[in-house]
Design an enzyme around this catalytic site. Sequence first.
Site, PDB file in Angstrom:
ATOM      1  N   ALA A 181       0.819  -1.211   0.000  1.00  0.00           N
ATOM      2  CA  ALA A 181       0.000   0.000   0.000  1.00  0.00           C
ATOM      3  C   ALA A 181       0.854   1.262   0.000  1.00  0.00           C
ATOM      4  CB  ALA A 181      -0.926  -0.027   1.222  1.00  0.00           C
ATOM      5  N   PRO A 229      48.714 -41.779  10.780  1.00  0.00           N
ATOM      6  CA  PRO A 229      47.982 -42.587  11.760  1.00  0.00           C
ATOM      7  C   PRO A 229      46.484 -42.302  11.833  1.00  0.00           C
ATOM      8  CG  PRO A 229      49.240 -40.860  12.843  1.00  0.00           C
ATOM      9  CD  PRO A 229      49.625 -40.805  11.402  1.00  0.00           C
ATOM     10  N   ASP A 260      43.430 -48.871   2.368  1.00  0.00           N
ATOM     11  CA  ASP A 260      43.265 -49.902   3.386  1.00  0.00           C
ATOM     12  C   ASP A 260      42.153 -49.511   4.337  1.00  0.00           C
ATOM     13  OD1 ASP A 260      45.242 -51.346   2.332  1.00  0.00           O
ATOM     14  OD2 ASP A 260      46.758 -50.842   3.834  1.00  0.00           O
ATOM     15  N   LYS A 317      38.550 -55.312   3.790  1.00  0.00           N
ATOM     16  CA  LYS A 317      37.417 -55.275   4.706  1.00  0.00           C
ATOM     17  C   LYS A 317      37.416 -56.520   5.581  1.00  0.00           C
ATOM     18  CE  LYS A 317      33.568 -52.525   3.327  1.00  0.00           C
ATOM     19  NZ  LYS A 317      32.654 -52.357   2.222  1.00  0.00           N
ATOM     20  N   ASP A 341      52.946 -45.264   7.544  1.00  0.00           N
ATOM     21  CA  ASP A 341      53.989 -45.136   6.526  1.00  0.00           C
ATOM     22  C   ASP A 341      53.995 -46.421   5.698  1.00  0.00           C
ATOM     23  OD1 ASP A 341      56.330 -44.889   5.082  1.00  0.00           O
ATOM     24  OD2 ASP A 341      57.425 -43.949   6.736  1.00  0.00           O
ATOM     25  N   ILE A 381      56.503 -49.312   6.339  1.00  0.00           N
ATOM     26  CA  ILE A 381      56.495 -50.119   7.564  1.00  0.00           C
ATOM     27  C   ILE A 381      55.279 -51.034   7.563  1.00  0.00           C
ATOM     28  CG2 ILE A 381      56.291 -50.045  10.077  1.00  0.00           C
ATOM     29  CD1 ILE A 381      57.978 -47.495   9.968  1.00  0.00           C
ATOM     30  N   MET A 426      50.512 -54.668  15.302  1.00  0.00           N
ATOM     31  CA  MET A 426      49.670 -55.873  15.169  1.00  0.00           C
ATOM     32  C   MET A 426      49.918 -56.824  16.338  1.00  0.00           C
ATOM     33  SD  MET A 426      50.101 -56.431  11.068  1.00  0.00           S
ATOM     34  CE  MET A 426      51.765 -55.775  10.942  1.00  0.00           C
TER      35      MET A 426
HETATM   36  N1  SAH Z   1      52.007 -48.860   7.812  1.00  0.00           N
HETATM   37  C1  SAH Z   1      51.391 -48.745   9.110  1.00  0.00           C
HETATM   38  C2  SAH Z   1      51.297 -50.057   9.828  1.00  0.00           C
HETATM   39  C3  SAH Z   1      50.381 -51.046   9.166  1.00  0.00           C
HETATM   40  S1  SAH Z   1      50.213 -52.533  10.045  1.00  0.00           S
HETATM   41  C4  SAH Z   1      52.133 -47.683   9.943  1.00  0.00           C
HETATM   42  O1  SAH Z   1      53.203 -47.235   9.523  1.00  0.00           O
HETATM   43  O2  SAH Z   1      51.646 -47.297  10.982  1.00  0.00           O
HETATM   44  C5  SAH Z   1      48.746 -52.242  10.984  1.00  0.00           C
HETATM   45  C6  SAH Z   1      49.092 -51.957  12.427  1.00  0.00           C
HETATM   46  O3  SAH Z   1      49.502 -50.615  12.534  1.00  0.00           O
HETATM   47  C7  SAH Z   1      47.931 -52.085  13.365  1.00  0.00           C
HETATM   48  O4  SAH Z   1      47.715 -53.430  13.744  1.00  0.00           O
HETATM   49  C8  SAH Z   1      48.415 -51.255  14.524  1.00  0.00           C
HETATM   50  O5  SAH Z   1      49.354 -51.960  15.302  1.00  0.00           O
HETATM   51  C9  SAH Z   1      49.160 -50.144  13.826  1.00  0.00           C
HETATM   52  N2  SAH Z   1      48.340 -48.923  13.659  1.00  0.00           N
HETATM   53  C10 SAH Z   1      47.919 -48.368  12.511  1.00  0.00           C
HETATM   54  N3  SAH Z   1      47.264 -47.213  12.764  1.00  0.00           N
HETATM   55  C11 SAH Z   1      47.279 -47.039  14.094  1.00  0.00           C
HETATM   56  C12 SAH Z   1      46.788 -46.036  14.983  1.00  0.00           C
HETATM   57  N4  SAH Z   1      46.129 -44.959  14.533  1.00  0.00           N
HETATM   58  N5  SAH Z   1      46.990 -46.195  16.312  1.00  0.00           N
HETATM   59  C13 SAH Z   1      47.666 -47.254  16.786  1.00  0.00           C
HETATM   60  N6  SAH Z   1      48.155 -48.228  16.003  1.00  0.00           N
HETATM   61  C14 SAH Z   1      47.978 -48.127  14.675  1.00  0.00           C
END
Ligand code: SAH
Length: 465
Positions: free
Chosen positions: A43, A226, A249, A271, A304, A307, A384
């Site tokens: 308006a 990690p 992985d 998995k 890494d 490893i 592990m």
């Molecule tokens: N390449 C990876 C290791 C792979 S073997 C590295 O360098 O860390 C998988 C193992 O890594 C698991 O059984 C565990 O022991 C370790 N891992 C991976 N991620 C992890 C995390 N966030 N905290 C603790 N351990 C971990």
Amino acid sequence: MRHFPVFVDLSNKRVVVSGAGECAVAKLRLLLRTEADIHVFGADPVDVVRDWADAGKITLTSRALQNDNITESVLFYAANDDAAEDARVAAIGRGVSQLTNIVDNLDDSQFITPAIVDRDPVTVAIGTEGAAPVLARKIKQQVEESLPANLGILARIGQAFRPAADALPMGRKRRDFWSRFYFNAGPRALDRGGKIAVQETLNHLLDDALNTRAASGRVHLMGAGPGDPELLTLKARNLLHEADVVIHDQLVSAPILELARREAIVVETGKRGFGKSWKQDDINALMIKHAAQGHHVVRLKSGDPVIFGRLDEEMDALSNAGIPFDIIPGITSASAAAASIGQSLTKRGRNSTFRILTGHDVDGFADHDWRALAKSGSTAAIYMGKRASRFLAGRLLMHGADSAIPITIVENASRADQHILSTSLGALPDLMDQVALDGPAIILLGLAPRAALDAIDTLEEQEFA
Ligand code: SAH
């Protein structure tokens, strides 16, 4: 998300605004950027609304909105700055199932208008569902600053060139062409010689791209660290942004995978439980298949890759298939575990050697130099090791280790759900039976959390004597 963002085509579409005062002006300013057929009812119109009407930009009816004024409109704004009048006209809108916005009344609106950064045809809409207009303004300001003012011109010219660029094969080659244009050659050409120079640049770039051979694929064997995305290397982050295919992985965390492009193919291997279990040969075949098609493949591993990453099997397979690859290191979980408890893995006067062990290898529980490990002062990170902990402790004690040697278990190191358990070698097996850890864990032998723990404020410690 309550409000689903869409971009509505308003060209030559009827949009109705009830209200012709300041409250309506704010919405009209936005609507006038579109090609909508805007009808305003009020308006007592303010001057600027009258001016727009006189200039033919809107159709103004200087009285309150009536029942049949809304029909056939795409959007309807109740902008009367008067709750009773807004409610009256909104009821009319609802009566004809009209998408209605009541300005400054989120609850009764069916749509809301976002903050907008306009580089037509590039439009960025920012919404906070009404929760934080200040935040929306701040984000808008940042986006305004980060998008060059002439982006719209480049995008328009680019848009017209799309049919020509379709001569390039879909995928990386076409993407590379466009990113060279938008982020490099295009802006420079525009500065140098305006639209004509941009057009020439597009033609040159296309010739270049058509005349170079298809880029060959390659594989980056890459560490994801990690889990904390901020612990990714810059290189890893950049490569993830660019990857066509990501094969990762199970331990790679979700926030890291979010950094991949939306169009990238993302495949999880390894998995557990009911999911498909991947064999190493299948993973190798998948990497080779995609790289052979010219894709950039990121093979993403936790921590890494050098490893306990089964790296050599993958490198051998790639070499045999003639696929180029490189290795991008990551932060290993032992480093993150040590950081979380404020310890270094080596220390002057305590240990000049540090061991990296696995609890398991191909033959089951892994064998080690137990006598050396059992010595006082020795330190190791055991990967592990959860299920092997009874075996590990038994072997070490049998070889003379002191049962009081400190042990720290770090589960989910660096992640939000990180969990630290501090114990002794003698108590380790029973503790592991008791706690049932779900996440990946590093067992640190010979290391207890640093005494002055309060210095590490993220630490969440649980003591098991
Ligand atoms: N390449 C990876 C290791 C792979 S073997 C590295 O360098 O860390 C998988 C193992 O890594 C698991 O059984 C565990 O022991 C370790 N891992 C991976 N991620 C992890 C995390 N966030 N905290 C603790 N351990 C971990």
